[in-house]
Write a protein that holds these residues in place. Sequence first.
Motif, PDB file in Angstrom:
ATOM      1  N   ASP A  42       1.004  -1.603   0.023  1.00  0.00           N
ATOM      2  CA  ASP A  42       0.007   0.196   0.042  1.00  0.00           C
ATOM      3  C   ASP A  42       1.049   0.900   0.171  1.00  0.00           C
ATOM      4  OD1 ASP A  42      -1.410   2.357   0.799  1.00  0.00           O
ATOM      5  OD2 ASP A  42      -2.551   1.205   2.526  1.00  0.00           O
ATOM      6  N   THR A  43       1.038   2.162  -1.137  1.00  0.00           N
ATOM      7  CA  THR A  43       1.654   2.704  -1.558  1.00  0.00           C
ATOM      8  C   THR A  43       1.329   4.460  -0.704  1.00  0.00           C
ATOM      9  OG1 THR A  43       1.127   3.620  -3.379  1.00  0.00           O
ATOM     10  CG2 THR A  43       3.349   1.938  -3.330  1.00  0.00           C
ATOM     11  N   GLY A  44      -0.022   4.718  -0.575  1.00  0.00           N
ATOM     12  CA  GLY A  44      -0.318   6.504  -0.120  1.00  0.00           C
ATOM     13  C   GLY A  44      -0.023   5.786   1.572  1.00  0.00           C
ATOM     14  N   ILE A  90      -1.618   6.422  11.081  1.00  0.00           N
ATOM     15  CA  ILE A  90      -1.419   7.040   9.960  1.00  0.00           C
ATOM     16  C   ILE A  90      -2.695   7.606   9.017  1.00  0.00           C
ATOM     17  CG2 ILE A  90       0.759   6.387   8.975  1.00  0.00           C
ATOM     18  CD1 ILE A  90      -0.221   4.459   7.713  1.00  0.00           C
ATOM     19  N   ARG A  91      -3.859   6.501   9.308  1.00  0.00           N
ATOM     20  CA  ARG A  91      -5.113   7.254   9.164  1.00  0.00           C
ATOM     21  C   ARG A  91      -5.629   8.280   9.915  1.00  0.00           C
ATOM     22  NH1 ARG A  91      -3.778   3.922   4.072  1.00  0.00           N
ATOM     23  NH2 ARG A  91      -2.917   2.176   5.476  1.00  0.00           N
ATOM     24  N   GLY A  92      -5.171   8.817  10.993  1.00  0.00           N
ATOM     25  CA  GLY A  92      -6.190   9.683  11.541  1.00  0.00           C
ATOM     26  C   GLY A  92      -6.082  11.079  10.611  1.00  0.00           C
ATOM     27  N   VAL A  99      -0.950  15.293   4.268  1.00  0.00           N
ATOM     28  CA  VAL A  99       0.114  13.927   3.137  1.00  0.00           C
ATOM     29  C   VAL A  99       0.118  14.530   2.182  1.00  0.00           C
ATOM     30  CG1 VAL A  99      -2.328  12.379   3.284  1.00  0.00           C
ATOM     31  CG2 VAL A  99       0.121  11.502   2.427  1.00  0.00           C
ATOM     32  N   SER A 100      -0.829  15.254   1.438  1.00  0.00           N
ATOM     33  CA  SER A 100      -0.783  15.592  -0.655  1.00  0.00           C
ATOM     34  C   SER A 100      -0.009  16.811  -0.079  1.00  0.00           C
ATOM     35  CB  SER A 100      -2.229  16.096  -0.390  1.00  0.00           C
ATOM     36  OG  SER A 100      -3.006  15.628  -0.267  1.00  0.00           O
ATOM     37  N   SER A 101       0.384  17.429   0.738  1.00  0.00           N
ATOM     38  CA  SER A 101       1.611  18.319   0.818  1.00  0.00           C
ATOM     39  C   SER A 101       2.684  17.339   0.649  1.00  0.00           C
ATOM     40  CB  SER A 101       1.817  19.287   1.405  1.00  0.00           C
ATOM     41  OG  SER A 101       0.680  19.251   2.106  1.00  0.00           O
ATOM     42  N   ASP A 131       0.369   6.113  -9.110  1.00  0.00           N
ATOM     43  CA  ASP A 131       1.514   6.306 -10.195  1.00  0.00           C
ATOM     44  C   ASP A 131       2.271   5.093 -10.077  1.00  0.00           C
ATOM     45  OD1 ASP A 131       2.384   6.605  -7.804  1.00  0.00           O
ATOM     46  OD2 ASP A 131       4.317   8.105  -7.576  1.00  0.00           O
ATOM     47  N   ILE A 132       1.331   3.815  -9.770  1.00  0.00           N
ATOM     48  CA  ILE A 132       2.700   3.023  -9.928  1.00  0.00           C
ATOM     49  C   ILE A 132       2.481   1.957 -11.098  1.00  0.00           C
ATOM     50  CG2 ILE A 132       2.204   0.594  -8.911  1.00  0.00           C
ATOM     51  CD1 ILE A 132       2.692   2.935  -7.237  1.00  0.00           C
ATOM     52  N   GLY A 133       1.693   2.408 -12.714  1.00  0.00           N
ATOM     53  CA  GLY A 133       1.354   2.160 -13.958  1.00  0.00           C
ATOM     54  C   GLY A 133       2.566   2.867 -14.257  1.00  0.00           C
ATOM     55  N   GLU A 186      -4.320  17.076 -10.438  1.00  0.00           N
ATOM     56  CA  GLU A 186      -3.661  17.934 -11.084  1.00  0.00           C
ATOM     57  C   GLU A 186      -2.443  18.712 -10.663  1.00  0.00           C
ATOM     58  OE1 GLU A 186      -6.461  21.027  -9.708  1.00  0.00           O
ATOM     59  OE2 GLU A 186      -7.537  20.682 -11.271  1.00  0.00           O
ATOM     60  N   ARG A 187      -1.900  17.904  -9.550  1.00  0.00           N
ATOM     61  CA  ARG A 187      -0.538  18.578  -8.632  1.00  0.00           C
ATOM     62  C   ARG A 187       0.171  18.491  -9.930  1.00  0.00           C
ATOM     63  NH1 ARG A 187       0.252  12.680  -5.256  1.00  0.00           N
ATOM     64  NH2 ARG A 187       0.680  11.751  -6.477  1.00  0.00           N
ATOM     65  N   GLU A 188       1.721  18.712  -9.882  1.00  0.00           N
ATOM     66  CA  GLU A 188       2.454  18.643 -10.761  1.00  0.00           C
ATOM     67  C   GLU A 188       3.557  17.512 -10.964  1.00  0.00           C
ATOM     68  OE1 GLU A 188       5.469  22.746 -10.600  1.00  0.00           O
ATOM     69  OE2 GLU A 188       3.953  23.435 -10.536  1.00  0.00           O
TER      70      GLU A 188
HETATM   71  O1   DC Z   1      -4.197   6.298  -0.907  1.00  0.00           O
HETATM   72  P1   DC Z   1      -3.863   6.876   0.382  1.00  0.00           P
HETATM   73  O2   DC Z   1      -5.340   8.059   0.343  1.00  0.00           O
HETATM   74  O3   DC Z   1      -3.319   6.147   1.735  1.00  0.00           O
HETATM   75  O4   DC Z   1      -3.177   8.317  -0.692  1.00  0.00           O
HETATM   76  C1   DC Z   1      -1.912   8.485   0.715  1.00  0.00           C
HETATM   77  C2   DC Z   1      -1.917  10.039  -0.070  1.00  0.00           C
HETATM   78  O5   DC Z   1      -0.904   9.477  -0.965  1.00  0.00           O
HETATM   79  C3   DC Z   1      -2.958  10.844  -1.595  1.00  0.00           C
HETATM   80  O6   DC Z   1      -2.510  12.158  -0.402  1.00  0.00           O
HETATM   81  C4   DC Z   1      -2.292  10.076  -2.501  1.00  0.00           C
HETATM   82  C5   DC Z   1      -0.615   9.921  -1.915  1.00  0.00           C
HETATM   83  N1   DC Z   1      -0.188   9.014  -2.823  1.00  0.00           N
HETATM   84  C6   DC Z   1       0.732   9.624  -3.860  1.00  0.00           C
HETATM   85  O7   DC Z   1       1.271  11.128  -4.006  1.00  0.00           O
HETATM   86  N2   DC Z   1       1.317   8.467  -4.600  1.00  0.00           N
HETATM   87  C7   DC Z   1       1.363   7.289  -4.280  1.00  0.00           C
HETATM   88  N3   DC Z   1       1.560   5.668  -5.278  1.00  0.00           N
HETATM   89  C8   DC Z   1       0.050   6.794  -3.033  1.00  0.00           C
HETATM   90  C9   DC Z   1      -0.530   8.076  -3.065  1.00  0.00           C
END
Ligand code: DC
Length: 226
Positions: A42-44, A90-92, A99-101, A131-133, A186-188
């Motif tokens: 789970d990369t998030g 981490i889910r809080g 986490v977005s920033s 961005d995995i694929g 939309e993020r860079e």
């Molecule tokens: O999937 P999630 O909601 O747990 O992801 C948390 C944050 O991480 C979300 O803002 C998107 C970002 N993310 C990312 O930029 N690239 C990834 N491969 C996975 C998550």
Amino acid sequence: MNSSRNSAQDKKIVIAIDGFSSGGKSTFARMLAARLGYIFIDTGAMYRAVTLYGIEHGAIRNGVPDRERLNPRRQASDIYVNGECVEEKIRGIEVSAAVSSVSSIPEVRRKLVALQQRMGKDKGVVMDGRDIGTVVFPDAELKLFMTADPKVRAVRRYEELRARGDDVSLEEIERNIRARDRADQEREVSPLRMAPDAVVLNNSDMTLAQQMEWIEPILEEKIRGI
Ligand code: DC
């Protein structure tokens, strides 16, 4: 699918799952990995773990990360070796807000992408993220792009949070989901994009069991070559 899934003629592949937030990616990916005997990544959660480390070490204040103090070389591994279970933290709300920033910082992404590539180098992984694929494993044998109607995702998230006892409104959650969709696209750095060779799974009207059934022939083709 049956327990002979891992028979000798099966080849191990990388399964990349990308898609919008609260679309059921992790639940589906975890179940898929269990069925195949693959590792689920789970990369998030990795971006969230770096964020938590930043908060706990004073490198993020009021949701704003201090790039100088946020040293991705140290934290990513610390989080994973220090033995503390941070799953709940981490889910809080605090981590979710920042986490977005943090995931927009190029140095953080570079480090985590390299770690993810190392984790998947022997294949046999199901990895979910944004961005995995496209970036982490552009050569993954199977790429899925998961999506669902924002309203459906909002109801699912609402029920999850209410079950946890959180006092939230459905409207607020739907607004939040739409805002996150926009931010992700939309993020860079590494915006959420569907890889041209990804298979779309829209699970708005599907149960988890139906999703597993849906993927069966695709797995047969990719893993067994039939
Ligand atoms: O999937 P999630 O909601 O747990 O992801 C948390 C944050 O991480 C979300 O803002 C998107 C970002 N993310 C990312 O930029 N690239 C990834 N491969 C996975 C998550």
